[in-house]
Design an enzyme around this catalytic site. Structure first.
Site, PDB file in Angstrom:
ATOM      1  N   HIS A 196       0.879  -1.182   0.000  1.00 47.06           N
ATOM      2  CA  HIS A 196       0.000   0.000   0.000  1.00 47.06           C
ATOM      3  C   HIS A 196       0.909   1.223   0.000  1.00 47.06           C
ATOM      4  O   HIS A 196       1.625   1.462  -0.966  1.00 47.06           O
ATOM      5  CB  HIS A 196      -0.914  -0.110   1.216  1.00 47.06           C
ATOM      6  CG  HIS A 196      -2.043   0.858   1.289  1.00 47.06           C
ATOM      7  ND1 HIS A 196      -2.413   1.662   0.255  1.00 47.06           N
ATOM      8  CD2 HIS A 196      -2.915   1.151   2.310  1.00 47.06           C
ATOM      9  CE1 HIS A 196      -3.439   2.412   0.616  1.00 47.06           C
ATOM     10  NE2 HIS A 196      -3.763   2.124   1.869  1.00 47.06           N
ATOM     11  N   ASP A 201       2.867   5.651  -7.015  1.00 49.32           N
ATOM     12  CA  ASP A 201       4.115   5.486  -6.280  1.00 49.32           C
ATOM     13  C   ASP A 201       5.335   5.294  -7.164  1.00 49.32           C
ATOM     14  O   ASP A 201       6.463   5.309  -6.676  1.00 49.32           O
ATOM     15  CB  ASP A 201       4.008   4.284  -5.333  1.00 49.32           C
ATOM     16  CG  ASP A 201       3.135   4.607  -4.150  1.00 49.32           C
ATOM     17  OD1 ASP A 201       3.138   5.777  -3.745  1.00 49.32           O
ATOM     18  OD2 ASP A 201       2.454   3.707  -3.642  1.00 49.32           O
ATOM     19  N   HIS A 205      -2.400  -2.074  -9.796  1.00 45.43           N
ATOM     20  CA  HIS A 205      -3.312  -1.467  -8.829  1.00 45.43           C
ATOM     21  C   HIS A 205      -4.577  -2.292  -8.781  1.00 45.43           C
ATOM     22  O   HIS A 205      -5.011  -2.800  -9.815  1.00 45.43           O
ATOM     23  CB  HIS A 205      -3.648  -0.025  -9.255  1.00 45.43           C
ATOM     24  CG  HIS A 205      -4.191   0.792  -8.147  1.00 45.43           C
ATOM     25  ND1 HIS A 205      -5.512   0.747  -7.774  1.00 45.43           N
ATOM     26  CD2 HIS A 205      -3.586   1.660  -7.306  1.00 45.43           C
ATOM     27  CE1 HIS A 205      -5.687   1.558  -6.764  1.00 45.43           C
ATOM     28  NE2 HIS A 205      -4.543   2.122  -6.443  1.00 45.43           N
TER      29      HIS A 205
HETATM   30  N1  ACO Z   1       4.600  -6.896 -10.577  1.00 47.66           N
HETATM   31  C1  ACO Z   1       4.434  -8.103 -11.190  1.00 47.66           C
HETATM   32  N2  ACO Z   1       3.269  -8.727 -11.329  1.00 47.66           N
HETATM   33  C2  ACO Z   1       2.191  -8.116 -10.821  1.00 47.66           C
HETATM   34  C3  ACO Z   1       2.270  -6.863 -10.186  1.00 47.66           C
HETATM   35  C4  ACO Z   1       3.534  -6.263 -10.079  1.00 47.66           C
HETATM   36  N3  ACO Z   1       3.662  -5.065  -9.490  1.00 47.66           N
HETATM   37  N4  ACO Z   1       1.040  -6.490  -9.792  1.00 47.66           N
HETATM   38  C5  ACO Z   1       0.222  -7.477 -10.158  1.00 47.66           C
HETATM   39  N5  ACO Z   1       0.913  -8.454 -10.782  1.00 47.66           N
HETATM   40  C6  ACO Z   1       0.375  -9.670 -11.399  1.00 47.66           C
HETATM   41  C7  ACO Z   1      -0.028 -10.679 -10.331  1.00 47.66           C
HETATM   42  O1  ACO Z   1       1.048 -11.541 -10.011  1.00 47.66           O
HETATM   43  C8  ACO Z   1      -1.163 -11.391 -11.024  1.00 47.66           C
HETATM   44  O2  ACO Z   1      -0.614 -12.271 -11.960  1.00 47.66           O
HETATM   45  P1  ACO Z   1      -1.307 -13.720 -12.222  1.00 47.66           P
HETATM   46  O3  ACO Z   1      -2.648 -13.395 -12.787  1.00 47.66           O
HETATM   47  O4  ACO Z   1      -0.385 -14.405 -13.154  1.00 47.66           O
HETATM   48  O5  ACO Z   1      -1.382 -14.374 -10.869  1.00 47.66           O
HETATM   49  C9  ACO Z   1      -1.836 -10.285 -11.812  1.00 47.66           C
HETATM   50  O6  ACO Z   1      -0.825  -9.321 -12.065  1.00 47.66           O
HETATM   51  C10 ACO Z   1      -2.997  -9.636 -11.083  1.00 47.66           C
HETATM   52  O7  ACO Z   1      -2.492  -9.049  -9.924  1.00 47.66           O
HETATM   53  P2  ACO Z   1      -3.143  -9.177  -8.470  1.00 47.66           P
HETATM   54  O8  ACO Z   1      -2.079  -9.543  -7.492  1.00 47.66           O
HETATM   55  O9  ACO Z   1      -4.372 -10.026  -8.549  1.00 47.66           O
HETATM   56  O10 ACO Z   1      -3.594  -7.711  -8.240  1.00 47.66           O
HETATM   57  P3  ACO Z   1      -4.103  -7.111  -6.886  1.00 47.66           P
HETATM   58  O11 ACO Z   1      -5.222  -6.242  -7.219  1.00 47.66           O
HETATM   59  O12 ACO Z   1      -4.349  -8.163  -5.849  1.00 47.66           O
HETATM   60  O13 ACO Z   1      -2.824  -6.306  -6.365  1.00 47.66           O
HETATM   61  C11 ACO Z   1      -1.307  -4.583  -5.973  1.00 47.66           C
HETATM   62  C12 ACO Z   1      -2.684  -4.954  -6.519  1.00 47.66           C
HETATM   63  C13 ACO Z   1      -1.148  -5.098  -4.522  1.00 47.66           C
HETATM   64  C14 ACO Z   1      -1.164  -3.061  -5.932  1.00 47.66           C
HETATM   65  C15 ACO Z   1      -0.232  -5.210  -6.871  1.00 47.66           C
HETATM   66  O14 ACO Z   1      -0.382  -4.764  -8.199  1.00 47.66           O
HETATM   67  C16 ACO Z   1       1.187  -4.943  -6.370  1.00 47.66           C
HETATM   68  O15 ACO Z   1       1.675  -5.646  -5.484  1.00 47.66           O
HETATM   69  N6  ACO Z   1       1.858  -3.890  -6.930  1.00 47.66           N
HETATM   70  C17 ACO Z   1       3.169  -3.534  -6.478  1.00 47.66           C
HETATM   71  C18 ACO Z   1       3.071  -2.760  -5.192  1.00 47.66           C
HETATM   72  C19 ACO Z   1       2.568  -1.349  -5.416  1.00 47.66           C
HETATM   73  O16 ACO Z   1       3.040  -0.639  -6.287  1.00 47.66           O
HETATM   74  N7  ACO Z   1       1.627  -0.943  -4.567  1.00 47.66           N
HETATM   75  C20 ACO Z   1       1.090   0.421  -4.612  1.00 47.66           C
HETATM   76  C21 ACO Z   1      -0.336   0.419  -4.993  1.00 47.66           C
HETATM   77  S1  ACO Z   1      -0.904   2.071  -5.123  1.00 47.66           S
HETATM   78  C22 ACO Z   1      -1.140   2.551  -3.529  1.00 47.66           C
HETATM   79  O17 ACO Z   1      -1.405   1.795  -2.643  1.00 47.66           O
HETATM   80  C23 ACO Z   1      -1.022   3.941  -3.289  1.00 47.66           C
END
Ligand code: ACO
Length: 420
Positions: free
Chosen positions: A261, A356, A300
């Site tokens: 987050h 971010d 996201h």
């Molecule tokens: N890098 C690589 N793969 C990713 C990323 C990433 N940053 N984000 C999502 N994916 C992949 C997942 O592994 C998943 O792949 P799969 O379908 O093969 O299993 C697919 O994309 C869908 O992702 P989810 O994990 O289902 O997405 P979710 O909505 O649960 O997660 C999150 C969202 C937590 C923000 C995620 O994208 C992440 O961890 N990003 C990196 C951390 C980040 O930048 N957080 C800031 C968010 S903005 C904020 O809070 C202000």
């Protein structure tokens, strides 16, 4: 096509039809079918947990609006304090209302001396500023008799002013403590962002650069609210028990602390530092695709398009770098973005830069250590948390109490320890 949904319980043949409004239907339909039936939705992927009039977000289209105003217009023309007023009160202030608001926020920036002497001084010298911030926000509530008087709108407004005004003071205090510098008292002649920068950096003669002051203000605007994210949901859940707003905001800040987050901006910079050079970007992206790495600052839960805030942050970064000199990590970030946006893995999953991805580079150029980044997010998000807190109280929502899908053991008999 009727705007209704009909759900049939195949076990009984019972059918319930309910309206779909704005893409939402009431879960009471399920209770009507069978009061012992529950929807399994562990990360709230398909659950609208409340009604809200504060922030509109269309992740597919990349739209973000506060109280109807597009984030792009607010970032261009408004100030953080004006946006704070808008989020809390629902309308942009008139000149007179703004003057009063500005005066009131400015005159609530000071913190009780015991907070620093007795509380802050108790932390270990290398405590993480965000850990200190979370604890300090909760502790602040113990200084005010009216904190628990959540039924009085007047008392609510008082706590809102205090928390918005004191968040930067607490943040700067934590930083100065962590580097062993004496705390700078707030300067009521300065704007909200300039006062914060002054409390952070003033040693001897220090003047806030207007471009950096504006950049801080824009970043505060962009982070002020984001509807039902993890932190705000924590705020609403805690507030639904009628805890005081300081305790609820501390809980929200704790949720923000996590690297998935608000901690992501810190994680982005650490990731860029680890990548080290542009030449290593391809190998890193391969690692992400193999599941060995996560591309921090990408993806996201709601945006399946370019985060509109990321575009503004990228522009702000250029303005800041014109003053501070370019952050050497920028080239790696740009190459990483370019590579990811052309790669099938990211395209097929709709993974784009979020707010971010570039904000950490600006914070670094402004001189903030990485472990202050999440605190910089928490200062403006305090406004969003409080707007949701007030809205929740107005809505007289019941206490949040989800149900669970029990998957543990059935009943079994206790065995004495000697028989196990
Ligand atoms: N890098 C690589 N793969 C990713 C990323 C990433 N940053 N984000 C999502 N994916 C992949 C997942 O592994 C998943 O792949 P799969 O379908 O093969 O299993 C697919 O994309 C869908 O992702 P989810 O994990 O289902 O997405 P979710 O909505 O649960 O997660 C999150 C969202 C937590 C923000 C995620 O994208 C992440 O961890 N990003 C990196 C951390 C980040 O930048 N957080 C800031 C968010 S903005 C904020 O809070 C202000």
């Amino acid at each position: 096509m009727p705007d209704t949904i009909t759900i049939t319980d195949d076990r009984t043949g019972k059918t319930v039809t309910v309206p779909i409004t704005d893409g939402v239907f009431p879960s009471s339909a399920i209770r009507e079918l069978d009061p012992s039936l529950f929807v399994y939705d562990p990360a709230y992927m398909s659950t609208a947990a409340c009604k809200s009039e504060i922030t509109y977000l269309d992740g597919g289209a990349g739209i973000l609006r506060y109280r109807g105003y597009p984030i792009e217009q607010l970032a261009e023309h408004s100030t953080f304090l004006e946006v704070a007023y808008l989020l809390v009160h629902g309308e942009l202030p008139t000149a007179e209302q703004y003057a009063v608001w500005q005066h009131e926020v400015t005159h609530h920036t000071f913190i009780h001396e015991n907070m620093r002497k007795r509380f802050v001084d108790g932390f270990h010298y290398d405590a993480h500023p965000m850990g200190m911030f979370v604890s300090a926000v909760a502790a602040l509530g113990t200084f005010y008799d009216g904190a628990k008087d959540i039924d009085s709108v007047e008392a609510q407004n008082h706590q809102i002013l205090r928390l918005i005004a004191k968040a930067p003071t607490i943040a700067a205090m934590m930083y100065r403590f962590s580097v062993g510098l004496p705390f700078n008292q707030p300067n009521n002649d300065l704007t909200y962002p300039a006062n914060f920068l002054n409390m952070m950096w003033k040693i001897g003669d220090y003047e806030v650069h207007p471009v950096l002051e504006r950049a801080m203000d824009v970043l505060f605007i962009l982070h002020a609210d984001h509807e039902q994210n993890c932190g705000t949901t924590a705020m609403r859940v805690i507030a639904s028990s009628h805890a005081d707003p300081y305790s609820a905001a501390a809980g929200a800040a704790a949720a923000l602390y996590g690297p998935r987050h608000g901690g992501a901006n810190e994680a982005v910079v650490r990731m860029l530092e680890r990548i080290g050079t542009i030449e290593n970007v391809d190998a890193f992206v391969e690692g992400v695709k193999n599941g060995e790495e996560r591309l921090m600052g990408f993806g996201h839960r709601v945006y399946k398009n370019y985060d509109p805030r990321a575009k503004i942050v990228k522009r702000t970064a250029d303005e800041v770098f014109a003053v501070t000199g370019k952050n050497p990590l920028l080239d790696i970030a740009l190459k990483l973005e370019e590579t990811a946006l052309e790669d099938e893995y990211f395209i097929s999953r709709s993974l784009y830069p979020n707010v971010d991805f570039y904000s950490g580079l600006i914070y670094q150029a402004l001189g903030f250590p990485t472990d202050m980044f999440t605190v910089l997010f928490a200062i403006p998000r305090m406004v969003g948390w409080l707007a949701h807190w007030q809205e929740l109280l107005e809505q007289e929502q019941k206490i949040s109490r989800p149900r669970q899908w029990y998957t543990g053991e059935g009943e079994r008999n206790y065995l004495p320890i000697t028989s196990r």
